[in-house]
Enzyme design. Structure first.
Site, PDB file in Angstrom:
ATOM      1  N   SER A 160     -13.974  16.560  -5.238  1.00 11.66           N
ATOM      2  CA  SER A 160     -13.441  15.019  -5.461  1.00 11.66           C
ATOM      3  C   SER A 160     -14.883  14.277  -5.810  1.00 11.66           C
ATOM      4  O   SER A 160     -14.829  13.605  -6.989  1.00 11.66           O
ATOM      5  CB  SER A 160     -12.949  14.483  -4.321  1.00 11.66           C
ATOM      6  OG  SER A 160     -14.070  14.416  -3.071  1.00 11.66           O
ATOM      7  N   ARG A 195     -14.501  12.502  -9.525  1.00  4.81           N
ATOM      8  CA  ARG A 195     -14.572  11.063  -9.358  1.00  4.81           C
ATOM      9  C   ARG A 195     -15.667  10.479 -10.484  1.00  4.81           C
ATOM     10  O   ARG A 195     -15.195   9.570 -11.393  1.00  4.81           O
ATOM     11  CB  ARG A 195     -14.962  10.644  -7.901  1.00  4.81           C
ATOM     12  CG  ARG A 195     -14.988   9.275  -7.825  1.00  4.81           C
ATOM     13  CD  ARG A 195     -15.146   8.534  -6.599  1.00  4.81           C
ATOM     14  NE  ARG A 195     -14.448   9.190  -5.631  1.00  4.81           N
ATOM     15  CZ  ARG A 195     -14.592   9.876  -4.838  1.00  4.81           C
ATOM     16  NH1 ARG A 195     -15.853  10.627  -4.775  1.00  4.81           N
ATOM     17  NH2 ARG A 195     -13.805  10.413  -3.879  1.00  4.81           N
ATOM     18  N   ASN A 219     -14.425   8.688 -14.124  1.00  5.08           N
ATOM     19  CA  ASN A 219     -14.737   7.378 -14.494  1.00  5.08           C
ATOM     20  C   ASN A 219     -15.655   7.278 -15.464  1.00  5.08           C
ATOM     21  O   ASN A 219     -15.400   6.219 -16.509  1.00  5.08           O
ATOM     22  CB  ASN A 219     -15.425   6.767 -13.140  1.00  5.08           C
ATOM     23  CG  ASN A 219     -14.752   6.152 -12.103  1.00  5.08           C
ATOM     24  OD1 ASN A 219     -14.145   4.952 -12.426  1.00  5.08           O
ATOM     25  ND2 ASN A 219     -14.291   7.000 -11.127  1.00  5.08           N
TER      26      ASN A 219
END
Lengths: 289, 156
Positions: free
Chosen positions: A217, A221, A225
């Protein structure tokens, strides 16, 4: 790159400069996306590595310069700037991490500043650096992605490093037995030994997923992004290539707006990566079960 | 977009940067920060202490000033008392001296008066006897009448 069609332009922008073993057996740069894919694991993205290392070197040299001249008297501008960051990171670490480990705070500082710098490359218009690379190499079709954090290898590399630290400190603090116990004896436990033995695989499955989800994660992440942000920049850049005046004008406005918004995102993502690293390592140091 | 050895390179670079930061960047900066914090705290402390000291000193000065004033007043008072005392003493002494001188003078005068009186009395006695002799024509037995003459002289 307006000569090609839009999808070609986008795909070209999303291909790294890959160095690896070519089908002919020699080591060299991949000329197509297909070639890069066929290089397998033992290939390097020179653009990602080059930019990330260069930015990392800028970070350490800049901070080292301030640190070597650090005085407890009146600080200069550079020292002031560095001190603000150091205090900010130190405060974040103190709020979250209650153990004593001299590695955590410098680790957090490095993560924050380095990721911020890598993300910040995203604010440079998407064509500038690839065009510069083309001009320097003389190769019209050279692949070049300047933003290291839009490469999952970069984010995963850092996340796995953090993961290694998590495992290392878990074992160091709790011992191998404690670490394995944490993985297998929770969240379900029983006084009855037979029942406990049956519960071990269930616990292990749950805890293992929890553990592995941390680096994944963390990496995805940041990557997600930054990749999405990059893609939006590229799509806006396609508008410039359309040749229509009003679309180009709209592109200018959108480019500006998205860049402004992106300033927030790059800082936030660097901060989140740092905070989660501190939290994960804090959890690794605590016997919370 | 391929996962490849880049991530190993990235990890290695990451650890190198972290270690460099831990060894050469973090300690001097954080030491400087802590030292400055301590210095500021000490400075504030010193300022507080100085203010307190100043207050104390001012209090002390006021106290001493008051004390000095009372002392001065006392001294003046004493001096005045002493002055009156001296004046009184001098006056008393003068009076005593005057009295003494007066008494002496009086005694002398008395003495002289008595002397003169005695002389006069003696002369008067013989004058009276001479007179009486002349008047009576006869010699009065001086011894027989001595008592009478003395009595007469005493009466004068």
């Amino acid at each position: 790159m307006a000569a090609e069609n839009a999808s070609g332009y986008i795909q070209h922008h999303l291909q790294n400069l890959t160095f690896g073993r070519l089908p002919s057996g020699d080591w060299g740069l991949a000329h197509t996306a297909q070639e890069a894919k066929e290089m397998g694991f033992w290939a390097f993205h020179l653009d990602t590595l080059g930019w990330s290392v260069a930015l990392g070197v800028i970070f350490v040299l800049l901070f080292r310069m301030a640190a070597s001249k650090a005085t407890s008297g009146q600080p200069g501008a550079l020292q002031n700037f560095v001190e603000v960051l150091v205090e900010f990171v130190d405060g974040s670490v103190k709020d979250t991490f209650h153990g004593r480990n001299p590695l955590i705070a410098p680790l957090a500082l490095t993560i924050f500043v380095w990721i911020f710098l890598m993300n910040a490359i995203d604010l440079i218009p998407v064509d500038w650096i690839p065009h510069a690379a083309m001009a320097i190499s003389g190769n019209e079709h050279i692949f070049f992605r300047a933003v290291p954090t839009t490469d999952p290898n970069a984010t995963l590399g850092m996340a796995l490093s953090v993961f290694a630290l998590i495992i290392f400190y878990s074992i160091k603090v709790k011992g191998i037995g404690g670490f394995i116990g944490e993985l297998t004896l929770h969240p379900f436990s029983s006084k009855n030994i037979a029942v406990q033995v049956i519960l071990i695989p269930v616990n292990f499955l749950l805890e293992f997923v929890t553990l592995v989800a941390k680096p994944i994660s963390l990496a995805l992440r940041l990557f997600g992004n930054m990749y999405a942000g990059e893609l939006v920049f590229i799509l806006i850049a396609v508008m410039f290539g359309s040749g229509l005046l009003w679309l180009s004008g709209l592109g200018v406005v959108l480019q500006w707006a998205w860049a402004v918004f992106h300033i927030l995102i790059i800082t936030l993502q660097a901060f989140i990566f740092m905070m989660l690293t501190i939290v994960y390592l804090s959890m690794a140091h605590e016997d919370n079960h | 977009m391929n996962i490849n050895a880049t991530l190993i390179g990235q990890s290695v670079a990451f650890f190198i940067f972290v270690l460099f930061c831990m060894k050469f960047v973090w300690p001097p900066v954080i030491t400087a920060l802590r030292e400055r914090q301590k210095k500021i705290a000490e400075g504030l402390d010193a300022a507080n202490r100085a203010t307190r000291d100043l207050e104390l000193a001012q209090e002390k000065v006021g106290e001493q000033l008051r004390e000095a004033k009372t002392q001065a007043a006392e001294i003046i008072e004493q001096a005045k008392k002493r002055a009156t005392q001296i004046v009184d003493e001098a006056r008393d002494q003068a009076r005593v001296e005057a009295e003494r001188v007066k008494a002496q003078a009086q005694a002398e005068i008395e003495q002289e008066i008595n002397g003169v009186k005695d002389a006069l009395r003696a002369q008067l006695g013989s004058l009276a006897v001479g007179g009486a002799e002349k008047i009576l024509g006869a010699t009065i037995d001086r011894n027989a009448h001595a008592e009478l003459v003395d009595k007469l002289a005493a009466e004068i």
